[in-house]
Design a protein around this motif. Structure first.
Motif, short mmCIF file in Angstrom:
data_model
loop_
_atom_site.label_atom_id
_atom_site.label_comp_id
_atom_site.label_asym_id
_atom_site.label_seq_id
_atom_site.Cartn_x
_atom_site.Cartn_y
_atom_site.Cartn_z
N MET A 47 0.85 -1.19 0.00
CA MET A 47 0.00 0.00 0.00
C MET A 47 0.88 1.24 0.00
O MET A 47 1.89 1.30 0.70
CB MET A 47 -0.92 0.01 1.23
CG MET A 47 -1.89 -1.15 1.28
SD MET A 47 -2.89 -1.13 2.78
CE MET A 47 -1.62 -1.57 4.00
N GLN A 48 0.49 2.22 -0.79
CA GLN A 48 1.21 3.48 -0.87
C GLN A 48 0.26 4.64 -0.58
O GLN A 48 -0.85 4.69 -1.11
CB GLN A 48 1.84 3.66 -2.26
CG GLN A 48 2.89 2.63 -2.60
CD GLN A 48 3.56 2.89 -3.93
OE1 GLN A 48 3.44 3.99 -4.48
NE2 GLN A 48 4.24 1.88 -4.47
N GLY A 49 0.71 5.53 0.30
CA GLY A 49 -0.08 6.69 0.66
C GLY A 49 0.66 7.98 0.41
O GLY A 49 1.68 8.01 -0.28
N TRP A 51 1.99 9.86 2.83
CA TRP A 51 3.03 10.08 3.83
C TRP A 51 3.87 8.85 4.11
O TRP A 51 4.97 8.96 4.65
CB TRP A 51 2.40 10.56 5.14
CG TRP A 51 1.43 11.66 4.95
CD1 TRP A 51 0.07 11.55 4.86
CD2 TRP A 51 1.72 13.06 4.79
NE1 TRP A 51 -0.50 12.78 4.67
CE2 TRP A 51 0.48 13.73 4.63
CE3 TRP A 51 2.90 13.80 4.77
CZ2 TRP A 51 0.39 15.10 4.44
CZ3 TRP A 51 2.81 15.17 4.60
CH2 TRP A 51 1.58 15.81 4.43
N MET A 52 3.38 7.65 3.75
CA MET A 52 4.12 6.43 4.05
C MET A 52 3.72 5.33 3.09
O MET A 52 2.65 5.39 2.46
CB MET A 52 3.85 5.97 5.49
CG MET A 52 2.41 5.59 5.77
SD MET A 52 2.15 5.06 7.48
CE MET A 52 2.36 6.63 8.32
N ASP A 53 4.60 4.34 2.98
CA ASP A 53 4.33 3.12 2.22
C ASP A 53 4.33 1.95 3.19
O ASP A 53 5.23 1.83 4.02
CB ASP A 53 5.40 2.90 1.15
CG ASP A 53 5.42 4.00 0.11
OD1 ASP A 53 4.38 4.68 -0.05
OD2 ASP A 53 6.47 4.19 -0.53
N CYS A 54 3.31 1.10 3.09
CA CYS A 54 3.15 -0.01 4.02
C CYS A 54 3.08 -1.33 3.27
O CYS A 54 2.63 -1.38 2.11
CB CYS A 54 1.89 0.17 4.87
SG CYS A 54 1.93 1.63 5.95
N LYS A 67 7.82 8.59 4.10
CA LYS A 67 8.41 9.28 2.97
C LYS A 67 9.00 10.60 3.47
O LYS A 67 8.31 11.61 3.58
CB LYS A 67 7.35 9.54 1.89
CG LYS A 67 6.77 8.26 1.29
CD LYS A 67 5.70 8.59 0.26
CE LYS A 67 5.15 7.32 -0.36
NZ LYS A 67 4.09 7.60 -1.36
N TYR A 68 10.28 10.58 3.77
CA TYR A 68 10.91 11.76 4.35
C TYR A 68 11.23 12.81 3.29
O TYR A 68 11.06 14.01 3.51
CB TYR A 68 12.19 11.36 5.10
CG TYR A 68 11.94 10.54 6.34
CD1 TYR A 68 11.47 11.12 7.50
CD2 TYR A 68 12.16 9.16 6.33
CE1 TYR A 68 11.24 10.37 8.65
CE2 TYR A 68 11.92 8.40 7.46
CZ TYR A 68 11.46 9.00 8.62
OH TYR A 68 11.23 8.25 9.73
N ILE A 77 1.84 13.49 -6.12
CA ILE A 77 1.82 13.22 -4.68
C ILE A 77 2.11 14.50 -3.89
O ILE A 77 1.48 14.76 -2.86
CB ILE A 77 2.83 12.11 -4.33
CG1 ILE A 77 2.42 10.79 -4.99
CG2 ILE A 77 2.92 11.93 -2.82
CD1 ILE A 77 3.33 9.63 -4.67
N GLN A 78 3.04 15.31 -4.37
CA GLN A 78 3.30 16.59 -3.71
C GLN A 78 2.07 17.49 -3.74
O GLN A 78 1.72 18.12 -2.73
CB GLN A 78 4.48 17.28 -4.39
CG GLN A 78 5.80 16.54 -4.29
CD GLN A 78 6.93 17.29 -4.98
OE1 GLN A 78 6.84 18.48 -5.25
NE2 GLN A 78 8.01 16.58 -5.29
#
Length: 219
Positions: A47-49, A51-54, A67-68, A77-78
């Motif tokens: 899963m990709q969001g 702020w983070m990928d899980c 996602k730093y 995404i930005q």
């Protein structure tokens, strides 16, 4: 009374829309890829969001990576990050403003001030709905374009996740609530324009005295 109940209904829709907006922004399942492979025991769901990928394994393990780096992310995404945060902020402002301007509350002062507050809150909800609808539509377009691209391998293709559908529904709720609040204020003002207050004309005493004077002259 009907307008007050309609405003209350719109306020409930706005609450659901704001809550769904925040939930969609934080959820990691904007796009999902299920790789079952030859063995269901080793199935992996990626899963990709925003702020983070899980990654979720069928064995029960679950790991996420934040996602730093912002500049390394794709443009959509930005843009989704920025617009979804703005949508959450505007919906929160709209809830605060409409709480003051609603008919069923005792805040906001006289009728004109409450009407202006309702209109301002409705505008905030409409803008929040637009800011929430744009990133979800753009994100869905990128997912579909990548899925239909024949040069991309099947293992790298994704489908829209639950966060995208949540964002769509929340944006719809916010748009409906904003339209209801704005039209309820316009309806009240339009009634004042269509049915203006009656003006009573009283004959002046000078005209009566002049008329009496003329009649005496003829006599």
């Amino acid at each position: 009374m009907a307008s007050a109940s309609l405003q209350l209904f719109a306020f409930i829709l706005a609450l659901f829309g704001a809550f769904g907006d925040i939930t969609a922004t934080l959820l990691p399942n904007w796009k999902v890829n299920a790789d079952v492979g030859s063995n269901i025991i080793t199935a992996i769901t990626q899963m990709q969001g925003l702020w983070m990928d899980c990654t979720w394994y069928s064995t029960g393990m679950f790991s996420c990576t934040l996602k730093y780096s912002v500049l390394s992310l794709p443009v959509y995404i930005q843009a989704a990050r920025t617009t979804m945060v703005l949508s959450c902020i505007l919906s929160a402002f709209g809830i605060c403003i409409t709480t003051v301007g609603m008919k069923c509350t005792k805040l906001g002062g006289d009728t004109d001030c409450k009407s202006h507050a309702c209109f301002a809150g409705g505008v905030c909800f409409i803008l929040a709905g637009i800011f929430g609808l744009v990133p979800t539509s753009w994100y869905t377009r990128e997912i579909i374009a990548s899925f239909l691209d024949q040069t991309i391998p099947e293992s790298s293709k994704h489908e829209p996740g639950g966060a995208v559908y949540t964002g769509f529904i929340s944006a719809g709720f916010l748009l409906i609530a904003g339209v209801i609040f704005c039209t309820s204020c316009f309806k009240r003002q339009r009634g004042a324009w269509i049915y203006p207050p009656k003006q009573h004309h009283f004959p002046s005493t000078e005209q009566e005295s002049d008329a009496g004077y003329n009649l005496k002259d003829y006599v």
